[in-house]
Motif scaffolding. Structure first.
Motif, PDB file in Angstrom:
ATOM      1  N   LYS A  65      26.657 -16.948 -44.235  1.00 38.96           N
ATOM      2  CA  LYS A  65      27.277 -17.189 -45.534  1.00 38.96           C
ATOM      3  C   LYS A  65      28.727 -17.586 -45.304  1.00 38.96           C
ATOM      4  O   LYS A  65      29.401 -17.035 -44.431  1.00 38.96           O
ATOM      5  CB  LYS A  65      27.248 -15.930 -46.397  1.00 38.96           C
TER       6      LYS A  65
ATOM      7  N   GLN B  99      23.920 -23.253 -44.111  1.00 36.95           N
ATOM      8  CA  GLN B  99      24.644 -22.033 -44.469  1.00 36.95           C
ATOM      9  C   GLN B  99      24.688 -21.874 -45.991  1.00 36.95           C
ATOM     10  O   GLN B  99      24.829 -22.853 -46.707  1.00 36.95           O
ATOM     11  CB  GLN B  99      26.079 -22.090 -43.933  1.00 36.95           C
ATOM     12  N   GLU B 100      24.568 -20.661 -46.447  1.00 36.79           N
ATOM     13  CA  GLU B 100      24.751 -20.388 -47.875  1.00 36.79           C
ATOM     14  C   GLU B 100      26.247 -20.521 -48.151  1.00 36.79           C
ATOM     15  O   GLU B 100      27.052 -19.721 -47.658  1.00 36.79           O
ATOM     16  CB  GLU B 100      24.264 -18.985 -48.228  1.00 36.79           C
ATOM     17  N   THR B 101      26.623 -21.540 -48.905  1.00 38.07           N
ATOM     18  CA  THR B 101      28.032 -21.889 -49.028  1.00 38.07           C
ATOM     19  C   THR B 101      28.503 -21.857 -50.475  1.00 38.07           C
ATOM     20  O   THR B 101      27.880 -22.448 -51.348  1.00 38.07           O
ATOM     21  CB  THR B 101      28.292 -23.291 -48.435  1.00 38.07           C
TER      22      THR B 101
ATOM     23  N   PHE C  17      30.230 -11.147 -52.584  1.00 39.14           N
ATOM     24  CA  PHE C  17      29.713 -12.137 -51.637  1.00 39.14           C
ATOM     25  C   PHE C  17      30.355 -11.947 -50.263  1.00 39.14           C
ATOM     26  O   PHE C  17      29.677 -11.981 -49.241  1.00 39.14           O
ATOM     27  CB  PHE C  17      29.955 -13.546 -52.177  1.00 39.14           C
TER      28      PHE C  17
ATOM     29  N   SER D  30      29.037  -8.945 -48.431  1.00 36.49           N
ATOM     30  CA  SER D  30      27.668  -9.098 -47.930  1.00 36.49           C
ATOM     31  C   SER D  30      27.650  -9.835 -46.585  1.00 36.49           C
ATOM     32  O   SER D  30      26.587 -10.142 -46.057  1.00 36.49           O
ATOM     33  CB  SER D  30      26.796  -9.836 -48.948  1.00 36.49           C
TER      34      SER D  30
ATOM     35  N   ALA E  87      29.857 -12.667 -45.755  1.00 39.77           N
ATOM     36  CA  ALA E  87      30.359 -14.056 -45.761  1.00 39.77           C
ATOM     37  C   ALA E  87      31.712 -14.150 -45.064  1.00 39.77           C
ATOM     38  O   ALA E  87      32.575 -13.298 -45.231  1.00 39.77           O
ATOM     39  CB  ALA E  87      30.474 -14.579 -47.191  1.00 39.77           C
TER      40      ALA E  87
ATOM     41  N   CYS F 135      35.219 -16.485 -44.601  1.00 37.22           N
ATOM     42  CA  CYS F 135      36.005 -17.260 -45.565  1.00 37.22           C
ATOM     43  C   CYS F 135      37.025 -18.122 -44.840  1.00 37.22           C
ATOM     44  O   CYS F 135      37.639 -17.689 -43.868  1.00 37.22           O
ATOM     45  CB  CYS F 135      36.726 -16.308 -46.519  1.00 37.22           C
TER      46      CYS F 135
END
Length: 119
Positions: A3, A33-35, A109, A112, A114, A116
């Protein structure tokens, strides 16, 4: 799947950073990737209908194309709620696919797992 949050705090005040943020976001979503792009401070203007239409940083695709590509590839665009309110914008003024969120959504988010990156 990893993420990633791409935080963009600039718009026409620094089109190079704003554009690069969406370039990186597109690369992330294209690699599976979950973006999430999180637009805050001046960056919220990128989600305003018509605002990004004339932003084209030399050497890159126009930012409007990058935004569309990102959304079409399954990327998520979050817009900072207090930042939108401060600038007098409403949900009806935002591009399709942009969602106004509070800080709690971003924190959840990130918590969990992710990573940044900020522009």
């Amino acid at each position: 799947m990893a993420k990633l949050v791409v935080s963009i705090t600039t718009a026409k005040n620094d089109t190079d950073k704003a554009t690069l943020g969406f370039v990186v976001a597109n690369a992330a979503v294209a690699s599976g990737q979950e973006t999430v792009v999180f637009l805050s401070t001046e960056g919220v203007y990128l989600a305003q209908k018509g605002y990004a239409d004339d932003i084209h940083e030399e050497g890159f695709a126009p930012i409007l194309d990058l935004i569309h590509s990102f959304r079409e590839a399954g990327g998520t665009i979050w817009v900072c709620s207090p930042c939108v309110k401060k600038r007098g914008l409403g949900e009806e003024q935002l591009i399709s696919g942009a969602t106004i969120v509070g800080g709690a959504a971003l924190v959840e988010f990130l918590a969990s797992g992710a990573a940044c990156i900020s522009y």
